[in-house]
Structure formats: structure tokens, C-alpha cells
Motif scaffolding. Sequence first.
Motif, short mmCIF file in Angstrom:
data_model
loop_
_atom_site.label_atom_id
_atom_site.label_comp_id
_atom_site.label_asym_id
_atom_site.label_seq_id
_atom_site.Cartn_x
_atom_site.Cartn_y
_atom_site.Cartn_z
N LEU A 61 0.88 -1.16 0.00
CA LEU A 61 0.00 0.00 0.00
C LEU A 61 0.92 1.21 0.00
O LEU A 61 1.61 1.48 0.99
CB LEU A 61 -0.92 0.02 1.23
CG LEU A 61 -1.78 1.29 1.41
CD1 LEU A 61 -2.68 1.52 0.20
CD2 LEU A 61 -2.59 1.19 2.69
N ALA A 62 0.99 1.91 -1.13
CA ALA A 62 1.85 3.08 -1.26
C ALA A 62 1.07 4.32 -0.83
O ALA A 62 -0.11 4.45 -1.13
CB ALA A 62 2.34 3.22 -2.69
N VAL A 63 1.76 5.23 -0.15
CA VAL A 63 1.15 6.47 0.30
C VAL A 63 1.83 7.63 -0.41
O VAL A 63 2.98 7.97 -0.12
CB VAL A 63 1.27 6.66 1.82
CG1 VAL A 63 0.58 7.94 2.25
CG2 VAL A 63 0.71 5.46 2.57
N THR A 64 1.10 8.22 -1.36
CA THR A 64 1.58 9.40 -2.08
C THR A 64 0.42 10.04 -2.81
O THR A 64 -0.54 9.36 -3.19
CB THR A 64 2.70 9.05 -3.09
OG1 THR A 64 3.22 10.27 -3.64
CG2 THR A 64 2.22 8.14 -4.20
N ALA A 65 0.51 11.34 -3.00
CA ALA A 65 -0.47 12.06 -3.81
C ALA A 65 0.09 12.36 -5.19
O ALA A 65 -0.61 12.89 -6.04
CB ALA A 65 -0.87 13.36 -3.12
N ASP A 66 1.32 11.99 -5.43
CA ASP A 66 2.02 12.29 -6.68
C ASP A 66 1.50 11.39 -7.80
O ASP A 66 1.79 10.20 -7.83
CB ASP A 66 3.51 12.09 -6.45
CG ASP A 66 4.37 12.46 -7.64
OD1 ASP A 66 3.95 12.22 -8.79
OD2 ASP A 66 5.47 12.99 -7.42
N ARG A 67 0.75 11.97 -8.72
CA ARG A 67 0.16 11.18 -9.81
C ARG A 67 1.21 10.55 -10.71
O ARG A 67 1.05 9.43 -11.18
CB ARG A 67 -0.79 12.05 -10.64
CG ARG A 67 -2.05 12.37 -9.91
CD ARG A 67 -3.00 13.16 -10.77
NE ARG A 67 -4.15 13.55 -9.97
CZ ARG A 67 -5.07 14.36 -10.38
NH1 ARG A 67 -5.00 14.90 -11.59
NH2 ARG A 67 -6.08 14.67 -9.60
N GLY A 68 2.28 11.28 -10.97
CA GLY A 68 3.35 10.73 -11.79
C GLY A 68 3.98 9.51 -11.14
O GLY A 68 4.26 8.52 -11.81
N LEU A 69 4.19 9.57 -9.85
CA LEU A 69 4.74 8.44 -9.11
C LEU A 69 3.76 7.28 -9.09
O LEU A 69 4.14 6.13 -9.30
CB LEU A 69 5.12 8.86 -7.69
CG LEU A 69 5.62 7.76 -6.77
CD1 LEU A 69 6.80 7.02 -7.37
CD2 LEU A 69 5.97 8.33 -5.41
N ARG A 70 2.50 7.58 -8.86
CA ARG A 70 1.48 6.52 -8.85
C ARG A 70 1.50 5.74 -10.17
O ARG A 70 1.37 4.52 -10.17
CB ARG A 70 0.10 7.11 -8.62
CG ARG A 70 -0.14 7.57 -7.21
CD ARG A 70 -1.50 8.21 -7.06
NE ARG A 70 -1.77 8.56 -5.67
CZ ARG A 70 -2.96 8.52 -5.11
NH1 ARG A 70 -4.02 8.16 -5.81
NH2 ARG A 70 -3.11 8.85 -3.85
N ALA A 71 1.69 6.44 -11.27
CA ALA A 71 1.70 5.78 -12.58
C ALA A 71 2.92 4.88 -12.76
O ALA A 71 2.90 3.97 -13.60
CB ALA A 71 1.68 6.84 -13.68
N ARG A 72 3.96 5.09 -11.98
CA ARG A 72 5.19 4.29 -12.09
C ARG A 72 5.18 3.04 -11.21
O ARG A 72 6.10 2.22 -11.28
CB ARG A 72 6.39 5.15 -11.70
CG ARG A 72 6.61 6.31 -12.65
CD ARG A 72 7.72 7.22 -12.18
NE ARG A 72 8.96 6.50 -12.01
CZ ARG A 72 10.04 6.99 -11.41
NH1 ARG A 72 10.01 8.21 -10.90
NH2 ARG A 72 11.13 6.27 -11.29
#
Length: 132
Positions: free
Chosen positions: A95-106
Amino acid sequence: MTVLLVDAANVVGARPDRWWRDRPGATARLLSRLAGLPGREVDGAVVAEVVVVVEGAARDVPAPDGVRLVRAAGSGDDALAATATGLAAAGRAVLAVTADRGLRARLPAGTAVTGPGRLLDVLDRMAGNGSG
């Protein structure tokens, strides 16, 4: 049981509490709060392990018991994406915690993601502080 993989810079930056005056201190406070998460539920997942990516000025903060740090030599996003890939390859639920959409896509396919606000809400409830 899930590995909670936290983008520390993104979570610290989610609340305007003057964190920018002391990034290492703000990160250390977050890590201290995260240490209490193993065995607790975040977004429907029971946390088995907390892994936090730290970068920049906060890279050298000490790790409290219960938290494993990934100290990014360069980009924190690169380190988080690589860590998520390694965990997924090892068969671990993440479960990753980030709001960064670019990171989420990776992140690897199937990686669950939640935002910093959700995590901070859980931490606030644990501290008996509903408002942050």
C-alpha cells in the motif's frame, strides 16, 4: 498483511505546519508516528511493515524501531518506485502512500495507493487527535 510504503516528503508536505523550516525534524516526527502502525489497519489493509522513503535534507534522519528507511541517494520517486517493484517481485502486498500522480503511474500493476490525508487521519485517530 501489507507493507505500507510511504513517500515521506509527500506526506510531510501535505499539511502546512511550517515543516519547510525544519524538514528533518518534520520527517522525524512523522517517522515516530508511523512506528505505531504495524498491526493496525490503513485503508482496509493490515500493516505488517512500514517502509519509508526519505530524501534530500531529511535523508539522514534516524529510523525509529518499527520503521525501515530507504534513503534515496537521488530522486525519492525513483527510490519509491524501485522499492515497490522489489516488494511486488517478492510477492509482498504493498500500500503506497503518495499524492504524486506521476509516481502513482510508475508503481507496479496491482499496487494499492492511498493519499497522505488518509494516512494522517489514521495517525491522528491513533493519537486521539481527530483534527490533526
